[in-house]
Scaffold this motif. Structure first.
Motif, mmCIF file in Angstrom:
data_model
loop_
_atom_site.group_PDB
_atom_site.id
_atom_site.type_symbol
_atom_site.label_atom_id
_atom_site.label_comp_id
_atom_site.label_asym_id
_atom_site.label_seq_id
_atom_site.Cartn_x
_atom_site.Cartn_y
_atom_site.Cartn_z
ATOM 1 N N GLU A 64 -52.589 -2.324 5.516
ATOM 2 C CA GLU A 64 -53.121 -2.359 6.885
ATOM 3 C C GLU A 64 -52.345 -1.405 7.790
ATOM 4 O O GLU A 64 -52.933 -0.744 8.657
ATOM 5 C CB GLU A 64 -53.047 -3.788 7.430
ATOM 6 C CG GLU A 64 -54.030 -4.745 6.766
ATOM 7 C CD GLU A 64 -53.762 -6.195 7.124
ATOM 8 O OE1 GLU A 64 -52.728 -6.463 7.782
ATOM 9 O OE2 GLU A 64 -54.588 -7.052 6.750
ATOM 10 N N THR A 65 -51.031 -1.320 7.574
ATOM 11 C CA THR A 65 -50.210 -0.407 8.371
ATOM 12 C C THR A 65 -50.603 1.039 8.121
ATOM 13 O O THR A 65 -50.701 1.851 9.059
ATOM 14 C CB THR A 65 -48.719 -0.599 8.028
ATOM 15 O OG1 THR A 65 -48.328 -1.927 8.358
ATOM 16 C CG2 THR A 65 -47.849 0.388 8.795
ATOM 17 N N VAL A 95 -53.522 2.155 7.049
ATOM 18 C CA VAL A 95 -54.851 2.386 7.607
ATOM 19 C C VAL A 95 -54.762 2.498 9.133
ATOM 20 O O VAL A 95 -55.470 3.305 9.748
ATOM 21 C CB VAL A 95 -55.809 1.252 7.187
ATOM 22 C CG1 VAL A 95 -57.113 1.325 7.978
ATOM 23 C CG2 VAL A 95 -56.095 1.344 5.690
ATOM 24 N N HIS A 96 -53.886 1.700 9.729
ATOM 25 C CA HIS A 96 -53.710 1.770 11.178
ATOM 26 C C HIS A 96 -53.237 3.158 11.611
ATOM 27 O O HIS A 96 -53.663 3.675 12.652
ATOM 28 C CB HIS A 96 -52.706 0.706 11.619
ATOM 29 C CG HIS A 96 -52.481 0.681 13.100
ATOM 30 N ND1 HIS A 96 -53.387 0.140 13.988
ATOM 31 C CD2 HIS A 96 -51.446 1.149 13.858
ATOM 32 C CE1 HIS A 96 -52.928 0.260 15.227
ATOM 33 N NE2 HIS A 96 -51.751 0.878 15.172
ATOM 34 N N ALA A 124 -56.182 5.321 11.797
ATOM 35 C CA ALA A 124 -56.980 5.029 12.982
ATOM 36 C C ALA A 124 -56.354 5.639 14.231
ATOM 37 O O ALA A 124 -57.041 6.237 15.070
ATOM 38 C CB ALA A 124 -57.130 3.515 13.145
ATOM 39 N N LEU A 172 -60.503 7.557 11.431
ATOM 40 C CA LEU A 172 -61.398 6.539 10.881
ATOM 41 C C LEU A 172 -62.750 6.546 11.579
ATOM 42 O O LEU A 172 -62.818 6.626 12.807
ATOM 43 C CB LEU A 172 -60.787 5.139 11.008
ATOM 44 C CG LEU A 172 -59.723 4.718 10.009
ATOM 45 C CD1 LEU A 172 -59.412 3.232 10.207
ATOM 46 C CD2 LEU A 172 -60.145 4.970 8.580
ATOM 47 N N GLU A 184 -60.869 -0.801 11.208
ATOM 48 C CA GLU A 184 -59.724 -0.889 10.304
ATOM 49 C C GLU A 184 -59.877 -1.963 9.224
ATOM 50 O O GLU A 184 -59.611 -1.686 8.044
ATOM 51 C CB GLU A 184 -58.439 -1.134 11.103
ATOM 52 C CG GLU A 184 -58.010 0.066 11.945
ATOM 53 C CD GLU A 184 -56.756 -0.226 12.747
ATOM 54 O OE1 GLU A 184 -55.767 -0.707 12.143
ATOM 55 O OE2 GLU A 184 -56.769 0.007 13.976
ATOM 56 N N ALA A 188 -62.085 -0.744 6.436
ATOM 57 C CA ALA A 188 -61.433 0.289 5.626
ATOM 58 C C ALA A 188 -60.440 -0.334 4.659
ATOM 59 O O ALA A 188 -60.369 0.045 3.480
ATOM 60 C CB ALA A 188 -60.727 1.300 6.541
ATOM 61 N N VAL A 189 -59.671 -1.309 5.126
ATOM 62 C CA VAL A 189 -58.699 -1.991 4.264
ATOM 63 C C VAL A 189 -59.420 -2.681 3.108
ATOM 64 O O VAL A 189 -58.996 -2.584 1.946
ATOM 65 C CB VAL A 189 -57.876 -3.014 5.074
ATOM 66 C CG1 VAL A 189 -57.043 -3.900 4.144
ATOM 67 C CG2 VAL A 189 -56.962 -2.286 6.059
ATOM 68 N N VAL A 191 -62.439 3.746 17.430
ATOM 69 C CA VAL A 191 -61.514 3.171 16.452
ATOM 70 C C VAL A 191 -60.083 3.612 16.745
ATOM 71 O O VAL A 191 -59.136 2.806 16.677
ATOM 72 C CB VAL A 191 -61.927 3.574 15.017
ATOM 73 C CG1 VAL A 191 -60.853 3.176 14.018
ATOM 74 C CG2 VAL A 191 -63.258 2.921 14.642
ATOM 75 N N ALA A 237 -56.865 1.202 18.071
ATOM 76 C CA ALA A 237 -55.563 1.097 17.413
ATOM 77 C C ALA A 237 -54.418 1.233 18.409
ATOM 78 O O ALA A 237 -53.332 0.674 18.207
ATOM 79 C CB ALA A 237 -55.439 2.167 16.330
ATOM 80 N N ARG A 260 -67.196 -3.099 14.896
ATOM 81 C CA ARG A 260 -66.307 -4.091 14.299
ATOM 82 C C ARG A 260 -66.803 -5.488 14.651
ATOM 83 O O ARG A 260 -67.093 -5.773 15.812
ATOM 84 C CB ARG A 260 -64.886 -3.890 14.830
ATOM 85 C CG ARG A 260 -63.858 -4.876 14.304
ATOM 86 C CD ARG A 260 -62.474 -4.497 14.789
ATOM 87 N NE ARG A 260 -61.451 -5.374 14.282
ATOM 88 C CZ ARG A 260 -60.150 -5.115 14.341
ATOM 89 N NH1 ARG A 260 -59.742 -3.979 14.884
ATOM 90 N NH2 ARG A 260 -59.256 -5.967 13.874
#
Length: 239
Positions: free
Chosen positions: A132-133, A135-136, A139, A144, A148, A151-152, A207, A211, A237
């Motif tokens: 998650e970090t 992917v963040h 973002a 992205l 998020e 995507a994860v 997105v 973030a 989302r």
């Protein structure tokens, strides 16, 4: 009392290490009570007292192996962030390490692929937070085109599926390009190239701003909450 706790911890570690060696060498069938007891230098009843049964011992082994791997992943993620490594390069490197780990530890991977085991595994939960970090960071860089969490989920599902497919394929028939092709397919679904082209432009911007929203200290809590609600609506989302 302290010595008793230390001895218990040392005995438990010796048993888990012995079982891990047998698991890596011969798979779950090699992890017998007798074999573990002999290698660890303990009596069989000690194993039952500490782990309950073979399944409990295997779970402890899988958790230990995964914990070590996840600690390395966390260190790599922190280093990449500190060095301002391109988030996409960092994600690709992490993907390769994850696939290599699964293929090198098939028994552990299969144990933790069980949804119930994975949900109860602290190491598995930590590993997901590390993803998650990463992917963040994508973002926040405006890369992205999807929320998020989506995507994860895609990256995680692709990783599990890739390892399962390769492990189920005879070595001589394995496609060495499968892992790269899979991550390329996922990235093609979730990424947008800067500058973003319509219709992805507004979504990618939303997105990215989503973030960064928690860091917008000039806004009140209520204002940030409302901004996040709007951005989630733009990006699609679920709320």
């Amino acid at each position: 009392m302290g010595d008793g706790v230390t001895n218990r911890t040392g005995t438990r570690t010796a048993i888990v290490d012995a079982a891990a060696w047998l698991l890596h060498a011969g798979g779950p069938s090699a992890v017998t009570t007798r074999g573990v007891a002999e290698r660890a230098g303990v009596q069989a009843p000690t194993i039952y007292r500490l782990f309950g049964d073979k399944d409990g011992l295997l779970e402890a082994v899988a958790e230990q192996v995964l914990t070590t791997f996840v600690q390395d992943k966390a260190a790599a993620a922190a280093a990449a962030t500190a060095a301002d490594v391109d988030p996409l390069d960092d994600l690709r490197a992490s993907w390769r390490r994850q696939i290599e780990f699964g293929l090198a530890n098939p028994a552990v991977f299969r144990l933790l692929s069980d949804p119930e085991r994975a949900s109860d595994s602290p190491a598995a939960r930590t590993g997901r937070r590390i993803l998650e970090t990463r992917v963040h960071r994508l973002a926040a860089a405006g890369r992205l085109r999807v929320p998020e969490p989506h995507a994860v989920d895609l990256i995680h599902a692709a990783g599990v599926g890739t390892v399962q497919t390769l492990l189920a394929t005879p070595p001589e028939r394995q496609d060495p390009a499968l892992a790269d092709a899979m991550i390329d397919a996922v990235l093609g679904r979730i990424l947008t190239d800067p500058p973003a082209e319509p219709p992805d432009g507004p979504r990618a911007t939303a997105v990215a701003l989503r973030a960064l929203a928690p860091r917008l200290g000039v806004l009140s809590d209520a204002e940030r909450h409302l901004l996040v609600e709007w951005l989630d609506r733009v990006s699609g989302r679920p709320t």
